[in-house]
Design a protein around this motif. Structure first.
Motif, PDB file in Angstrom:
ATOM      1  N   THR A  63      -2.516   0.105  -5.470  1.00  7.85           N
ATOM      2  CA  THR A  63      -2.276   1.453  -5.987  1.00  7.85           C
ATOM      3  C   THR A  63      -1.024   2.046  -5.345  1.00  7.85           C
ATOM      4  OG1 THR A  63      -4.648   1.777  -6.241  1.00  7.85           O
ATOM      5  CG2 THR A  63      -3.286   3.737  -6.286  1.00  7.85           C
ATOM      6  N   VAL A  64      -0.885   1.884  -4.033  1.00  5.00           N
ATOM      7  CA  VAL A  64       0.287   2.391  -3.320  1.00  5.00           C
ATOM      8  C   VAL A  64       1.547   1.693  -3.824  1.00  5.00           C
ATOM      9  CG1 VAL A  64       1.433   2.446  -1.072  1.00  5.00           C
ATOM     10  CG2 VAL A  64      -0.931   3.151  -1.275  1.00  5.00           C
ATOM     11  N   ALA A  65       1.488   0.378  -3.983  1.00  6.54           N
ATOM     12  CA  ALA A  65       2.659  -0.369  -4.455  1.00  6.54           C
ATOM     13  C   ALA A  65       3.084   0.091  -5.843  1.00  6.54           C
ATOM     14  CB  ALA A  65       2.354  -1.865  -4.455  1.00  6.54           C
TER      15      ALA A  65
ATOM     16  N   GLU B   1       6.600   2.029  -6.676  1.00  3.77           N
ATOM     17  CA  GLU B   1       7.494   1.500  -7.705  1.00  3.77           C
ATOM     18  C   GLU B   1       7.814   2.572  -8.747  1.00  3.77           C
ATOM     19  OE1 GLU B   1       7.057  -1.755 -11.198  1.00  3.77           O
ATOM     20  OE2 GLU B   1       6.392  -2.379  -9.213  1.00  3.77           O
ATOM     21  N   ARG B   2       6.799   3.328  -9.136  1.00  9.37           N
ATOM     22  CA  ARG B   2       6.998   4.397 -10.101  1.00  9.37           C
ATOM     23  C   ARG B   2       7.909   5.493  -9.553  1.00  9.37           C
ATOM     24  NH1 ARG B   2       1.761   7.228 -12.019  1.00  9.37           N
ATOM     25  NH2 ARG B   2       1.015   5.501 -10.788  1.00  9.37           N
ATOM     26  N   ALA B   3       7.811   5.757  -8.246  1.00  5.85           N
ATOM     27  CA  ALA B   3       8.647   6.781  -7.614  1.00  5.85           C
ATOM     28  C   ALA B   3       9.981   6.226  -7.122  1.00  5.85           C
ATOM     29  CB  ALA B   3       7.890   7.403  -6.444  1.00  5.85           C
ATOM     30  N   GLN B   4      10.199   4.916  -7.290  1.00  5.49           N
ATOM     31  CA  GLN B   4      11.409   4.227  -6.886  1.00  5.49           C
ATOM     32  C   GLN B   4      11.683   4.383  -5.384  1.00  5.49           C
ATOM     33  OE1 GLN B   4      14.366   5.782  -9.514  1.00  5.49           O
ATOM     34  NE2 GLN B   4      13.614   4.630 -11.261  1.00  5.49           N
ATOM     35  N   LEU B   5      10.646   4.101  -4.572  1.00  7.31           N
ATOM     36  CA  LEU B   5      10.741   4.153  -3.120  1.00  7.31           C
ATOM     37  C   LEU B   5      10.492   2.774  -2.542  1.00  7.31           C
ATOM     38  CD1 LEU B   5       8.670   7.404  -2.527  1.00  7.31           C
ATOM     39  CD2 LEU B   5      11.136   7.175  -2.446  1.00  7.31           C
ATOM     40  N   VAL B   6      10.842   2.567  -1.284  1.00  8.60           N
ATOM     41  CA  VAL B   6      10.677   1.290  -0.608  1.00  8.60           C
ATOM     42  C   VAL B   6       9.403   1.338   0.230  1.00  8.60           C
ATOM     43  CG1 VAL B   6      11.689  -0.333   1.024  1.00  8.60           C
ATOM     44  CG2 VAL B   6      13.148   0.952  -0.538  1.00  8.60           C
ATOM     45  N   LYS B   7       8.604   0.282   0.149  1.00 10.58           N
ATOM     46  CA  LYS B   7       7.338   0.213   0.882  1.00 10.58           C
ATOM     47  C   LYS B   7       7.592  -0.132   2.343  1.00 10.58           C
ATOM     48  CE  LYS B   7       2.935  -2.215   0.935  1.00 10.58           C
ATOM     49  NZ  LYS B   7       2.131  -3.260   0.324  1.00 10.58           N
TER      50      LYS B   7
END
Length: 136
Positions: A121-123, A127-133
């Motif tokens: 869910t976090v991944a 991805e939807r928010a275009q951020l790096v994990k």
């Protein structure tokens, strides 16, 4: 008690109690449907309407209680909700129990679709928010 006051009590007390902790688990359609069903049961009870009266959900929300449509479903799917908890966990120090528990690898299972986990869910939300994990 007036119906508008019941709507305000629902907004300030019942909704937050229902949503408490949802940022910590992977939300599935089944969870979403159960929350929606419970929400409508509460609203029907507050409005004094039964299912046998055959009153539409939209009417109960809009005319009687002046509430937004399907608020709980939108809130459970809102990616900022999960991201707030993710940020909270990532800011903890390395010895924290929650952070250690999240570092445990997922168990493997047989064929078919993989389990929906909080990390998936976090991944998806990252991805939807275009951020790096960030990793541990």
């Amino acid at each position: 008690m007036p119906i508008r006051l019941k709507g305000k009590v629902y907004n300030t007390a019942v909704r937050p109690a229902m949503m408490y902790g949802t940022e910590c688990w992977a939300v599935k359609k089944q969870h979403e449907q159960r929350m929606h069903t419970n929400e409508m049961k509460m609203l029907r009870w507050a409005a004094g309407v039964t299912r046998l009266d055959k009153v539409r959900n939209e009417y109960i929300r809009g005319k009687n209680l002046k509430l937004l449509p399907s608020w709980i479903r939108c809130r459970m799917r809102w990616y900022g909700h999960v991201m707030r908890w993710y940020g909270h966990v990532m800011r903890r120090d390395e010895n924290n129990a929650v952070k250690k528990a999240l570092a445990i690898p997922d168990k493997k299972k047989g064929g078919g679709l993989p389990y929906a986990t909080w990390w998936t869910t976090v991944a998806n939300d990252l991805e939807r928010a275009q951020l790096v994990k960030q990793t541990f």
